[in-house]
Design an enzyme around this catalytic site. Structure first.
Site, mmCIF file in Angstrom:
data_model
loop_
_atom_site.group_PDB
_atom_site.id
_atom_site.type_symbol
_atom_site.label_atom_id
_atom_site.label_comp_id
_atom_site.label_asym_id
_atom_site.label_seq_id
_atom_site.Cartn_x
_atom_site.Cartn_y
_atom_site.Cartn_z
ATOM 1 N NE ARG A 65 6.025 -31.788 -6.920
ATOM 2 C CZ ARG A 65 4.712 -31.869 -6.741
ATOM 3 N NH1 ARG A 65 3.954 -30.809 -6.907
ATOM 4 N NH2 ARG A 65 4.149 -33.020 -6.423
ATOM 5 C CB SER A 87 -0.187 -24.094 -8.852
ATOM 6 O OG SER A 87 0.858 -24.994 -9.140
ATOM 7 C CE LYS A 115 1.380 -28.712 -2.555
ATOM 8 N NZ LYS A 115 1.383 -27.705 -3.635
#
Length: 204
Positions: free
Chosen positions: A38, A107, A136
């Protein structure tokens, strides 16, 4: 799915110029069982290049290799699967492209999202953020009660993500979690190999 036990999510920016591939290999040597690529600021060409090289490394150590979002790149590098969020391609559509032999993670923050993902054929859920996380900043927190309820509402594996540390893993063990997704708690360490050995021992 024992391969979900210690799940490293990459973020090359946290490494601050250290060798990306060498440090991911250190993590694999230390006991990481799955790697998700990611990279938020990679263009497609660089992302594919990283994917191809990490596919080789994860195979070398017998770890799963998961691509975040990019189903096309997962196919191009022969990854084990993909992980999608609630705003990405739904699991049921991803399955049409990927076929039945690849892993799809989704998710989820609520029981409803978790049940829907399972119904659509997800192989595992990533639930969080369990704790505040610097990687995040806009992530909403999932309470311990919500985590327990999600775990009890589905039969597929559940991994926790978001602000995890070795100390916090101790708190989570009572919830029968199948795995722990870690980013900065591992990648910020000077000795990533030694840190992953500690994590591997903790999450057994």
């Amino acid at each position: 799915m024992d391969k979900l036990r210690l799940y490293l999510v990459t973020d090359s920016e946290i490494l601050k110029g250290r060798d990306f591939y060498a440090e991911i290999e250190n993590a694999l040597r230390g006991g990481v069982t799955a790697v998700q690529l990611r990279e938020k600021n990679c263009d497609g060409k660089e992302f594919l290049e990283k994917a191809i090289k990490l596919r080789e490394l994860t195979r070398k150590y017998g770890a799963w290799f998961i691509i975040n979002d990019r189903i096309d790149i997962a196919l191009l590098c022969d990854a084990d699967g993909v992980h999608v969020g609630q705003s990405d391609i739904p699991a049921i559509e991803a399955r049409k492209i990927l076929g039945n032999n690849r892993i799809i993670g989704v998710s989820a923050r609520t029981i409803e999202e978790a049940k829907e993902a399972e119904l659509q054929g997800a192989d595992y859920l990533g639930v969080g953020a369990i704790f505040p996380t610097s990687t995040k900043s806009d992530a909403k927190i999932v309470t311990m009660e919500q985590l327990r309820a999600i775990r009890e509402s589905v039969s597929i594996p559940v991994i926790a993500i978001g602000g995890l540390t070795l100390g916090r893993v101790r708190l989570l063990k009572q919830y029968n979690i199948d795995g722990y997704a870690v980013i900065s708690a591992i990648l910020k360490k000077d000795d990533i190999y030694e840190e992953c050995v500690k994590w591997s021992n903790m999450v057994r």
